[in-house]
Design an enzyme around this catalytic site. Structure first.
Site, PDB file in Angstrom:
ATOM      1  N   GLU A 120       0.931  -1.147  -0.021  1.00 50.20           N
ATOM      2  CA  GLU A 120      -0.069  -0.100   0.010  1.00 50.20           C
ATOM      3  C   GLU A 120       0.864   1.114   0.089  1.00 50.20           C
ATOM      4  O   GLU A 120       2.126   1.264   0.686  1.00 50.20           O
ATOM      5  CB  GLU A 120      -1.103   0.086   1.303  1.00 50.20           C
ATOM      6  CG  GLU A 120      -1.805  -1.202   1.060  1.00 50.20           C
ATOM      7  CD  GLU A 120      -3.119  -1.095   2.199  1.00 50.20           C
ATOM      8  OE1 GLU A 120      -4.348  -1.355   1.767  1.00 50.20           O
ATOM      9  OE2 GLU A 120      -2.633  -0.751   3.408  1.00 50.20           O
ATOM     10  N   CYS A 133       3.341   8.595   1.144  1.00 48.04           N
ATOM     11  CA  CYS A 133       4.002   7.857   2.219  1.00 48.04           C
ATOM     12  C   CYS A 133       4.272   6.396   1.572  1.00 48.04           C
ATOM     13  O   CYS A 133       3.502   5.584   1.048  1.00 48.04           O
ATOM     14  CB  CYS A 133       2.991   7.734   3.284  1.00 48.04           C
ATOM     15  SG  CYS A 133       3.302   6.406   4.440  1.00 48.04           S
ATOM     16  N   CYS A 140       6.354  -6.900   7.508  1.00 50.03           N
ATOM     17  CA  CYS A 140       7.529  -6.160   8.470  1.00 50.03           C
ATOM     18  C   CYS A 140       8.002  -7.395   9.299  1.00 50.03           C
ATOM     19  O   CYS A 140       7.318  -8.328   9.613  1.00 50.03           O
ATOM     20  CB  CYS A 140       7.116  -5.304   9.116  1.00 50.03           C
ATOM     21  SG  CYS A 140       8.511  -4.087   9.941  1.00 50.03           S
ATOM     22  N   CYS A 144       6.071  -4.683  16.285  1.00 52.67           N
ATOM     23  CA  CYS A 144       5.596  -3.564  17.081  1.00 52.67           C
ATOM     24  C   CYS A 144       3.997  -3.962  17.448  1.00 52.67           C
ATOM     25  O   CYS A 144       3.323  -4.326  16.438  1.00 52.67           O
ATOM     26  CB  CYS A 144       5.537  -2.263  16.493  1.00 52.67           C
ATOM     27  SG  CYS A 144       7.378  -1.940  16.037  1.00 52.67           S
ATOM     28  N   CYS A 147       0.973  -2.060  15.690  1.00 50.31           N
ATOM     29  CA  CYS A 147       1.099  -1.791  14.266  1.00 50.31           C
ATOM     30  C   CYS A 147       0.306  -2.811  13.664  1.00 50.31           C
ATOM     31  O   CYS A 147       0.755  -4.051  13.792  1.00 50.31           O
ATOM     32  CB  CYS A 147       2.707  -1.662  13.834  1.00 50.31           C
ATOM     33  SG  CYS A 147       2.659  -1.408  12.124  1.00 50.31           S
ATOM     34  N   CYS A 380      -1.556   6.105   9.632  1.00 52.69           N
ATOM     35  CA  CYS A 380      -0.328   5.551  10.000  1.00 52.69           C
ATOM     36  C   CYS A 380      -0.519   4.076  10.545  1.00 52.69           C
ATOM     37  O   CYS A 380      -1.395   4.010  11.743  1.00 52.69           O
ATOM     38  CB  CYS A 380       0.354   6.328  11.245  1.00 52.69           C
ATOM     39  SG  CYS A 380       1.453   7.380  10.504  1.00 52.69           S
TER      40      CYS A 380
HETATM   41  N1  SAH Z   1       9.001   0.844  10.093  1.00 51.44           N
HETATM   42  C1  SAH Z   1       9.178   2.173  10.101  1.00 51.44           C
HETATM   43  C2  SAH Z   1       8.350   2.869   9.174  1.00 51.44           C
HETATM   44  C3  SAH Z   1       6.897   2.574   9.119  1.00 51.44           C
HETATM   45  S1  SAH Z   1       5.612   2.996  10.451  1.00 51.44           S
HETATM   46  C4  SAH Z   1       8.928   2.592  11.479  1.00 51.44           C
HETATM   47  O1  SAH Z   1       8.332   1.736  12.272  1.00 51.44           O
HETATM   48  O2  SAH Z   1       9.324   3.572  11.833  1.00 51.44           O
HETATM   49  C5  SAH Z   1       5.239   4.771  10.527  1.00 51.44           C
HETATM   50  C6  SAH Z   1       4.949   5.218  11.802  1.00 51.44           C
HETATM   51  O3  SAH Z   1       3.556   5.005  12.002  1.00 51.44           O
HETATM   52  C7  SAH Z   1       5.938   4.746  12.956  1.00 51.44           C
HETATM   53  O4  SAH Z   1       6.339   5.775  13.751  1.00 51.44           O
HETATM   54  C8  SAH Z   1       5.028   3.573  13.654  1.00 51.44           C
HETATM   55  O5  SAH Z   1       5.366   3.416  14.886  1.00 51.44           O
HETATM   56  C9  SAH Z   1       3.687   4.532  13.546  1.00 51.44           C
HETATM   57  N2  SAH Z   1       2.632   3.538  13.815  1.00 51.44           N
HETATM   58  C10 SAH Z   1       2.373   2.180  13.543  1.00 51.44           C
HETATM   59  N3  SAH Z   1       1.218   1.702  13.897  1.00 51.44           N
HETATM   60  C11 SAH Z   1       0.432   2.683  14.463  1.00 51.44           C
HETATM   61  C12 SAH Z   1      -1.207   2.786  14.829  1.00 51.44           C
HETATM   62  N4  SAH Z   1      -1.641   1.670  14.784  1.00 51.44           N
HETATM   63  N5  SAH Z   1      -1.259   4.041  14.911  1.00 51.44           N
HETATM   64  C13 SAH Z   1      -0.470   5.222  14.695  1.00 51.44           C
HETATM   65  N6  SAH Z   1       0.673   4.918  14.614  1.00 51.44           N
HETATM   66  C14 SAH Z   1       1.409   3.894  14.260  1.00 51.44           C
HETATM   67 FE1  SF4 Z   2       7.527  -2.574  11.262  1.00 45.77          FE
HETATM   68 FE2  SF4 Z   2       5.315  -1.550  11.995  1.00 45.77          FE
HETATM   69 FE3  SF4 Z   2       7.248  -1.651  13.778  1.00 45.77          FE
HETATM   70 FE4  SF4 Z   2       7.434  -0.062  11.598  1.00 45.77          FE
HETATM   71  S1  SF4 Z   2       5.784   0.126  13.184  1.00 45.77           S
HETATM   72  S2  SF4 Z   2       8.810  -1.559  12.515  1.00 45.77           S
HETATM   73  S3  SF4 Z   2       6.309  -1.272  10.111  1.00 45.77           S
HETATM   74  S4  SF4 Z   2       5.935  -3.286  12.833  1.00 45.77           S
END
Ligand code: SAH
Ligand code: SF4
Length: 400
Positions: A120, A133, A140, A144, A147, A380
């Site tokens: 996406e 974006c 991944c 996290c 996420c 995000c």
């Molecule tokens: N993997 C990289 C880039 C992708 S995520 C990283 O983790 O930085 C982009 C941003 O969205 C990151 O700061 C991530 O922590 C945040 N993010 C992930 N899941 C989210 C959610 N459900 N609500 C708000 N932000 C989120």
């Molecule tokens: Fe991967 Fe989501 Fe963690 Fe970014 S926030 S490193 S995309 S699992």
């Protein structure tokens, strides 16, 4: 309200010409080499590479036949050997707030039988900028806990060409190439800008620093002044904290850095951002302090997702300010965006305001990031595709 466009008409969906490699994503010297490999004389290759580069990245052509300053036999030679593929568009959704989300499908031209993968890409128009974006991986490897992408097993890294393919396709759909047609829904081009896409953030699916070489190659091509010419000050790479690649990112790619911090102590960060067990806060912040080119004019953005009752207390806010005390920083508070099956809640807005207040009083402008495109699951951390990793047996069978 969201509108889903069904794009099964021929111009948007270009089946990959299988078996021929793509020229998208090669740096200029590699492009010249590829042309020599195709039979173009060495003395001519550099000039031809410049011409092709200009057609690809300035004019956005997708067909060798359109390269009018390239001699016809050369065009034919190239068309016989290479492709200029962009991803197929599986779907394009437009949010009521103008945010657009594409599901792009990539095939591997070198492995015609290999199943395609999907990622996406999101476009966010604002008053003063239009941000794309971009995804770096399918899924991944990191997990996290808040996420959605983290629930999808990694399928594979995207190539440099596939990372750039997202930018090229988005520019095409937004009418950003010369002679392009803008979508007929207004509000896309930010004030004072001629392009719909002014900024690029590596904040889509995947951890960009776990696909370092391809991300580097793609971002260097995106920056090139004689190509797409997206200023490196308008490109931001977001990482969960892959410490060994932070210094090389500044030195070699020279883009703006964002860190997904989300917690101010190791115990909590180990749970929210598990890569913290490998690279704890002290090591991460040390790498940030040493980020090449760091200055008050070039700050690091610290992203902080606001999770109800988890990391959003006044004490957390004060600790955040203390931790960042000697780093030129911006703080970006992101209200948690829920997804089906997620175990967290979004902090109430009064809590977010109070948290922001403490951070602001310490001298940080800390914009609370307004969630965009929530109605189309484009915000995000909500990105996820259905692509699943193949079993070992399936992979072996396909490899023949
Ligand atoms: N993997 C990289 C880039 C992708 S995520 C990283 O983790 O930085 C982009 C941003 O969205 C990151 O700061 C991530 O922590 C945040 N993010 C992930 N899941 C989210 C959610 N459900 N609500 C708000 N932000 C989120
Ligand atoms: Fe991967 Fe989501 Fe963690 Fe970014 S926030 S490193 S995309 S699992």
């Amino acid at each position: 309200m969201s509108i889903a466009l069904n794009l099964d008409h021929a111009c948007a969906v270009r089946p990959a010409a299988l078996g021929r490699p793509s020229l998208i994503g090669l740096g200029k010297p590699a492009l010249a080499e590829a042309l020599v490999g195709a039979g173009i004389a060495e003395r001519e290759a550099k000039m031809r590479a410049s011409q092709v580069w200009n057609w690809l990245y300035v004019n956005g052509v997708t067909d060798f036949g359109q390269m009018s300053n390239v001699a016809k036999p050369v065009r034919q030679l190239l068309a016989d050997r290479f492709v200029l593929d962009r991803p197929e568009i599986v779907s394009e959704q437009v949010s009521s707030d103008g945010t657009r989300k594409w599901l792009f499908r990539f095939r591997d031209p070198a492995n015609p039988n290999y199943p395609p993968v999907e990622v996406e890409t999101v476009y966010i128009p604002e008053e003063d900028r239009g941000t794309l974006c971009v995804s770096s991986q399918v899924g991944c490897t990191l997990t996290c806990s808040f996420c959605h992408t983290g629930t999808q097993r990694l399928v594979r890294n995207l190539s440099a060409g596939e990372i750039l393919g997202q930018v090229l396709m988005a520019r095409e759909r937004l009418g950003d190439f010369p002679g392009g047609v803008r979508p007929n829904d207004g509000g896309l081009v930010p004030g004072g800008e001629s392009r719909a896409i002014t900024n690029v953030v590596m904040m889509g699916m995947g951890e960009p620093l776990y696909n370092y070489e391809n991300v580097k190659q793609a971002l260097l091509i995106a920056q090139a002044g004689d190509g797409m010419s997206i200023s490196r000050r308008r490109i931001t790479l977001s990482t969960s904290g892959v410490v060994p690649f932070i210094e090389p990112t500044g030195r070699e790619i020279d883009v703006m850095l964002a860190i997904s911090l989300h917690a101010v102590n190791d115990d909590l960060r180990d749970v929210l951002v598990p890569i913290n067990k490998k690279y704890p806060l002290a090591a991460l912040l040390e790498a940030c302090r040493n980020y090449p080119g760091l200055s008050n004019a070039r700050r690091i953005t610290f992203e902080y997702v606001m999770l109800d009752g988890i990391n959003d207390s006044d004490a957390d806010a004060r600790e955040l300010v203390r931790l960042l005390a000697n780093i030129p920083a911006k703080i970006n508070l992101i209200p948690f965006n829920p997804w089906p099956g997620s175990n967290y809640g979004t902090s109430p807005s009064a809590r977010i305001e109070r948290f922001a207040d403490i951070v602001n009083k310490a001298g940080y402008a800390s914009p609370v990031r307004t969630p965009r495109g929530r109605d189309i699951f484009a915000a995000c951390g909500q990105l996820k595709s259905e692509t699943e990793r193949l079993s070992k047996r399936d992979r072996e069978a396909l490899a023949g």
